[in-house]
Every structure is written in structure tokens, then in C-alpha cells.
Design an enzyme around this catalytic site. Structure first.
Site, short mmCIF file in Angstrom:
data_model
loop_
_atom_site.label_atom_id
_atom_site.label_comp_id
_atom_site.label_asym_id
_atom_site.label_seq_id
_atom_site.Cartn_x
_atom_site.Cartn_y
_atom_site.Cartn_z
CE LYS A 1 -4.20 1.24 1.93
NZ LYS A 1 -5.30 0.66 2.99
CD GLU B 1 -18.62 -1.75 9.30
OE1 GLU B 1 -18.74 -2.94 8.62
OE2 GLU B 1 -17.72 -1.27 8.98
NE ARG C 1 -22.32 -3.93 5.01
CZ ARG C 1 -21.27 -4.04 3.89
NH1 ARG C 1 -20.21 -4.42 4.53
NH2 ARG C 1 -21.42 -4.01 2.55
C1 LIG Z 1 -18.59 -1.73 5.20
C2 LIG Z 1 -17.27 -0.65 5.50
N1 LIG Z 1 -16.68 -0.53 6.60
C3 LIG Z 1 -15.41 0.24 6.78
C4 LIG Z 1 -15.21 0.81 5.33
C5 LIG Z 1 -14.15 1.97 5.56
N2 LIG Z 1 -12.77 1.59 4.67
C6 LIG Z 1 -12.71 1.85 3.43
S1 LIG Z 1 -11.39 1.33 2.74
C7 LIG Z 1 -11.01 0.51 4.17
C8 LIG Z 1 -9.75 -0.37 4.21
C9 LIG Z 1 -9.76 -1.57 3.20
O1 LIG Z 1 -8.82 -2.32 3.36
P1 LIG Z 1 -8.58 -3.60 2.09
O2 LIG Z 1 -9.91 -3.91 1.79
O3 LIG Z 1 -7.33 -4.18 2.35
O4 LIG Z 1 -8.14 -2.16 0.93
P2 LIG Z 1 -6.71 -1.54 0.67
O5 LIG Z 1 -7.28 -0.25 1.01
O6 LIG Z 1 -5.87 -2.26 1.57
O7 LIG Z 1 -6.51 -1.86 -0.73
C10 LIG Z 1 -12.08 0.60 5.12
C11 LIG Z 1 -12.00 0.11 6.60
C12 LIG Z 1 -16.04 0.53 4.28
N3 LIG Z 1 -15.58 1.32 3.15
N4 LIG Z 1 -16.99 -0.20 4.49
MG LIG Z 2 -5.55 -4.24 2.51
#
Ligand SMILES: Cc1ncc(C[n+]2csc(CCOP(=O)(O)OP(=O)(O)O)c2C)c(N)n1
Ligand SMILES: [Mg+2]
Ligand SMILES: CC(=O)[C@@H](O)[C@H](O)COP(=O)(O)O
Length: 615
Positions: A252, A337, A365
Site C-alpha cells: 500500500k 460492523e 449495515r
Molecule cells: C463496510 C465498510 N466498513 C468500513 C469501510 C471503511 N474503509 C474503506 S477502505 C477500508 C480499508 C480497506 O482495506 P482493504 O480492503 O484491504 O483495501 P486496501 O485499502 O488495503 O486496498 C476501510 C476500513 C468501508 N468502506 N466499508
Molecule cells: Mg488491504
């Protein structure tokens, strides 16, 4: 020569050499950094998927092979490669291009919802549709992060996908071992063991991945920054014609994020001109989240029974200090959640007082869990809903504009909407003191405004403006207080007497408001929530039940999906800024209030209704 300028769609990628691709990747990283420096956005996630996206669009034939991006925050590269390079400088701007997939922008974009862990379900549905429509050459491709994989919907979908060995679905798992912070839990630990395989390359059946155990093929781990290796593996996955997981290992923020492993969130979501771009940047103003984070840490010192729960967003929701001081009392459950809420119900049943800190939009959710796992049992759980109301650049699925409409339906829940940092601190204490059932605090994504003192109180109602002989009662919800007080001053200069009251605890509606309303000729409610079914609806219902006929003008966000834009712009668009509020109230006065008697508009409506009935 700038190669990116020559890319008008995925087909243009397929004629490039490996050397061209490496240069193109560098060009893309420069565009990402230069753009996000100005607009803000998800720099880290997008820097991490440059090579992965290039390989995807060379191997699969989007949109015939739909590529579904989970959460969608990592689609800037996808947008640059699907004909939107020229508009990219208007990223996340009103009238510009969205920071997430948008069907109106491109045939290559499918899912606009930024709530995580949905991609595999879409892919399962698409694969079933291709089956039934005999479109067997099409491949449903889902791209999801290791964080999204901690969301329950993924495992519901995998349970279905794994059961159909002849139904091809390609699952591209983008494993950078982080959500915001390092991804937590047993799934994350399993992925770490799989990543280790690359090191010692030892394969035995007992080493089978979770995915193979439930009937999927597994390819990887593969270096997600090695375009040639990615293409080879994706072609192998595509030609399998089976459900398959391609486990890609990426970094990342590659190409810009600081090298430290524990860097806060590796540039997950940065504001324009953030410290990442200007280390000596201007001083940070206090946000609502900061005010919450400081007070909950103080409360944690005072109350050993207080625990906190986050869904993979410990820092963004303000739990860092609580977690630093009492790591054993703060639980990060991953992007889950629903589990967060029912696990909090278990914590409460066990004699603790959990504080569940999640963004308002993601609380949607967990409605069923709040209703039937928490409220039905009258459990002392406190929900802290950050980013309540219009949020801004993150677009339609990020506005926290539904919670009051949802919570209005939950028996026994008590909802507070602080108007400033002072009332946030007071209401948070009141909430965790209350043991008779669930409580909620909701506040916006913004820097917190000045403290707005009450000029007097009636019961638990705070009077913010006490108009002499006032015609109009404004009931202000939470952070709308500043604009309501300003609007009252503007109306007073037009000799319209206004009283402004802040109920502090907005649901259930305080019966004292019925008495106050009866003493006025017009009630105006102002909330940073969907207008339908929110606080205004609840108050109108109370007045009706109490036989109070004062007309109610409920002002809120129109029941529509709001696009991206600055928070203030969007609130003004809903007539929720001070001067528009004042003008709207003047218009309501002119149309509704005449000396005594039925109001002309009501006469007109009544007449119309009678005529219709007679017809
Ligand atoms: C249901 C939900 N909870 C929390 C979020 C907030 N959120 C957006 S991206 C993220 C982290 C995503 O991690 P990952 O899936 O590993 O993707 P990366 O950013 O590492 O590519 C979070 C917690 C969200 N978009 N949807
Ligand atoms: Mg990730
Ligand atoms: C993609 C996502 O859901 C979040 O990362 C989004 O950026 C909202 O978070 P902030 O309001 O903290 O930026």
C-alpha cells in the site's frame, strides 16, 4: 513520449511492451501523486494497485468480463486506463469524476457503493447470470483487499461460489496486509502464512489454503507489482473456467508512502495538502473526532467497565489514545460492523459498557443487530456515529444521512446529537452513564465549530435563542445549531421573532417540545439527515398525537442520493445554510401564517381535497 496520453481504453494496453508498461506505471504514479496532492483521496490504495490494474485490463476484456472493485476506493488507475485521464484532475470534485466507480462515467464501472465486502456477492450473481444466459465465455472478476475479506458478506459469497466448481469466478485478492492499519484477525494470519510460502515454497496438502478447503482453486502468492507474473497468473486463472483465488501480494502506498512499516495508515485516505505532501503544513483544527477521542480516553481512566469496539478504523474514529492506554479494552474486529454490534451485545451481557465507534453510513449495515441483538435486550451499548450527515467528497454511499431515520424505529434507544465539543463531552458522559438500554451520539465529519452556550434551559431542552413574542420555533439538531442561531438573528432584523431550541437528546422526541410548539405559529426542524423519517417526522408525529396543530416545516437533506462535493455546498443545496434557512422561513411565514384562522394554503389544500372527494 507520455504513454498514458495514448491510452484511451484497455485495448491500447495490449499492444504495449513490458518496457512500455514499466514506464506507463511510473507515469501513472506521478499523476496519482500530483492529483491527490490537490484533491485529496485514496493515494495509498491506488499506488498499490498500479501493476495489478494494468495486468487485469490486459488479460480480461472489460466490460464483457466485468471487473468488480470491492469498496471502489482503489479505482483511480482503472479510471485512468478506461478513458478518463483528461478528466482526472477534477477527481472527487462536484461536477468532476467520482473517487469511486460511477456507472454514468463509464461502461467499465459497475458498483458505486463504497461499503466493503460486497464484490464477491456481485460476482456470484453475475456468474449465475452468465450461466443462465449461456454466455459461457464471459468471466466475472472481483478485486478485493485483505481488509474487505474480513467482512462477513465475503464468506457468505464464498460459501456459494465454492459450491459450483463449473461456474468460473476469478477472485483477485489484493493482499497488502492492511486495512487502514495492519489487518487484524485469523484470516489475516492465514494470509500471512500463505505469503510465507513464497519464501520457502514448500507445498503439502496440509498447507492447503482456506479457499482450497472450500472448493476454490488457489493461485499464488504472486508479486502484485510484477506485471508479467501477474499476467501469467491471471491468464491461468481465466483459462481454468473454475472459481479461483489469485493471491496477489502488494504494498500500500508503493512509490510514495514512507518506508516505515508502522506508518499510520500508509496514506489510505489523505486530505488535500495533507502533511504527507507538506510536512510543515498548517496547524490542524480540532475535529469532532478529536473531541470524542480525548473524552473517551478520559472516561476510560475513570471507568474500568468501559470498552470500545471498532470495525478496522481505530484511528479514523478516534480510539487511538484509548487503545494506547488500555489495549486490552479496545477491540478491532475487522471490517465487520454487524459482528461489531452483536459482539458488543455480548460484552454488555458480560457486565461491561461497550462503546461501538463506527461511521454513520456503515452503521446502516448493522441495523438488525442494533434493533434485535441490542435494543430488544435493552443492553447498555453506546454507539458513536462519526461522519453523521453530509460528508462530502466520498459521494453517495458515504453520507451519514440515514441514521436518524433508522434509529427513529428502534424502541428504547436514546439518541443525542451534540452541537459543539462541550455538549459532545457532556452527552458522551450521559450516554455511558445510562444503563437502561442503548444510547447513540452522532456528529459530522468536520472541524468542530465554536461552543454555542444555552441562554436558558427548559427541562433538558437548551434554549439557544429566546425570541420575544416569537412566532417561529426552530428546533435545531446537533451541528446545525450554528446556522440556526445565525438564521434567527437574520430573521430578527426582519422583525420575525424566533426561538431556537436544541433538544440535545433528539430521539425519542422530548414531550416538552409539544408544549413549546403550541406556543408558536410555525415550527421548523433542521437536521443534517435524510428529511424523510428523521427527527422532523418524529416531532410532527408527536404534535399530531398530542393534538398540537402548529404547522411543522421539516428541513433536512432531500431523500435522494447526493453526489460528491464539499459538505458546505451540499448543505446549502438542501437550504441548510444560515441565509437560506432564514429565507426559507420567511417564505414559509408568508405562505402559511395569516392573522388568525386557517392558513391560506391549508384552505386551498382543504378545498382541493374536498373537491376531489366529491368528484
Ligand atoms: C463496510 C465498510 N466498513 C468500513 C469501510 C471503511 N474503509 C474503506 S477502505 C477500508 C480499508 C480497506 O482495506 P482493504 O480492503 O484491504 O483495501 P486496501 O485499502 O488495503 O486496498 C476501510 C476500513 C468501508 N468502506 N466499508
Ligand atoms: Mg488491504
Ligand atoms: C473508503 C472509505 O470508506 C473511507 O476510507 C473514506 O475515505 C471515508 O473515510 P474518511 O472520512 O476518514 O476519509
Amino acid at each position: 513520449m507520455c504513454i498514458l496520453q495514448t491510452i484511451h481504453g484497455p485495448a491500447d494496453l495490449r499492444v504495449l511492451s513490458q518496457a512500455d508498461l514499466v514506464q506507463l506505471a511510473d507515469e501513472i504514479r506521478s499523476v496519482l501523486i500530483d492529483t491527490v496532492r490537490r484533491t485529496g483521496g485514496h493515494l495509498g490504495p491506488n499506488l498499490g494497485v498500479v501493476e495489478l490494474t494494468l495486468a487485469l485490463h490486459r488479460v480480461f476484456d472489460s466490460p464483457t468480463d466485468p471487473i468488480i472493485w470491492d469498496t471502489g476506493h482503489q479505482t483511480y488507475v482503472h479510471k485512468l486506463l478506461t478513458g478518463r485521464h483528461s478528466e482526472f484532475d477534477r477527481l472527487r470534485q462536484r461536477g468532476g469524476i467520482s473517487g469511486y466507480p460511477s456507472q454514468s462515467e463509464s461502461e467499465h464501472d459497475f458498483v458505486e457503493n463504497s461499503h466493503a465486502s460486497t464484490a464477491l456477492s456481485y460476482a456470484d450473481g453475475l456468474a449465475k447470470a452468465f450461466d443462465i444466459r449461456k454466455e459461457s465465455t464471459r468471466t466475472a472478476v472481483a478485486v478485493l483487499g485483505d481488509g474487505a475479506l474480513t467482512g462477513g458478506m465475503c464468506w457468505e459469497a464464498l460459501n456459494n461460489i465454492g459450491a459450483e466448481p463449473n461456474r468460473p469466478v476469478v477472485i483477485v485478492l489484493n493482499d497488502n496486509a492492511r486495512s487502514y492499519a495492519p489487518t487484524v484477525g485469523a484470516v489475516a494470519e492465514h494470509l500471512a502464512r500463505l505469503r510465507m510460502r513464497r519464501a520457502n515454497d514448500s507445498r503439502t496438502t496440509s498447507d492447503e489454503s482456506l479457499f482450497e478447503r472450500i472448493g476454490l482453486h488457489y493461485l499464488g502468492p504472486v508479486d502484485g507489482h510484477d506485471i508479467a507474473a501477474m499476467e501469467r497468473t491471471l491468464r491461468q486463472a481465466r483459462d481454468l473456467r473454475r472459481p479461483v483465488v489469485v493471491h496477489c501480494v502488494t504494498r500500500k502506498g508503493k512509490g510514495y508512502a514512507p518506508a516505515e512499516e508502522n506508518e499510520a495508515d500508509r496514506l489510505h485516505a489523505v486530505g488535500p495538502n495533507a502533511p504527507a505532501f507538506a510536512p510543515s503544513g498548517g496547524g490542524k483544527k480540532q475535529t469532532w473526532t478529536d473531541a470524542f477521542g480525548e473524552e473517551i480516553a478520559r472516561l476510560a481512566d475513570e471507568r474500568a467497565d468501559l470498552v470500545a469496539v471498532t470495525a478496522a478504523m481505530l484511528r479514523p474514529v478516534g480510539l487511538s489514545r484509548f487503545s494506547r492506554n488500555y489495549p486490552e479494552r479496545v477491540f478491532d474486529v475487522g471490517m465487520a460492523e454487524q459482528h461489531a454490534v452483536t459482539s458488543a451485545a455480548g460484552l454488555a451481557m458480560g457486565g461491561l459498557h461497550p462503546v461501538v465507534a463506527i461511521y454513520s453510513t456503515f452503521f446502516n449495515r448493522a441495523f438488525d443487530q442494533a434493533l434485535l441483538d441490542v435494543a430488544l435486550h435493552r443492553l447498555p451499548v453506546t454507539f458513536v456515529l462519526d461522519r453523521a450527515g453530509v460528508t462530502g467528497e466520498d459521494g453517495p454511499s458515504h453520507h451519514g444521512m440515514w441514521d436518524l431515520s433508522i434509529l427513529h424505529n428502534v424502541p428504547g434507544i436514546r439518541v443525542a446529537a451534540p452541537r459543539d465539543a462541550d455538549t459532545l463531552r457532556a452527552e458522551l458522559r450521559e450516554a455511558v452513564e445510562y444503563q437502561g438500554g442503548p444510547t447513540v451520539l452522532r456528529f459530522p465529519k468536520a472541524t468542530v465549530g465554536p461552543d454555542i452556550p444555552a441562554v436558558s434551559t427548559i427541562g433538558t431542552l437548551d434554549m439557544l435563542v429566546s425570541g420575544k413574542q416569537s412566532d417561529v420555533l426552530i428546533v435545531s439538531v446537533g451541528a446545525m445549531a450554528e446556522d440556526c442561531v445565525t438564521a434567527a438573528a437574520q430573521l430578527a432584523s426582519h422583525h420575525i421573532g424566533v426561538t431556537v431550541v436544541d433538544p440535545r437528546w433528539v430521539l425519542p422526541v422530548n414531550p416538552l417540545l409539544a408544549e413549546l410548539a403550541a406556543a408558536h405559529r410555525l415550527v421548523v426542524t433542521v437536521e443534517d439527515n435524510n428529511r424523510a423519517g428523521g427527527f422532523g417526522t418524529a416531532l410532527a408525529q408527536l404534535l399530531h398525537d398530542r393534538g398540537v396543530h402548529t404547522p411543522v416545516c421539516a428541513l433536512g437533506i432531500p431523500p435522494a442520493f447526493l453526489a460528491a462535493g464539499k459538505r458546505k455546498e451540499l448543505l446549502a443545496g438542501a437550504e441548510l445554510s444560515a441565509d437560506l434557512l432564514a429565507r426559507r422561513i420567511q417564505r414559509e411565514m408568508a405562505e402559511r401564517l395569516v392573522p388568525g384562522g386557517l392558513l391560506p394554503r391549508q384552505q386551498q389544500l382543504a378545498g382541493k381535497r374536498i373537491a376531489e372527494v366529491r368528484a
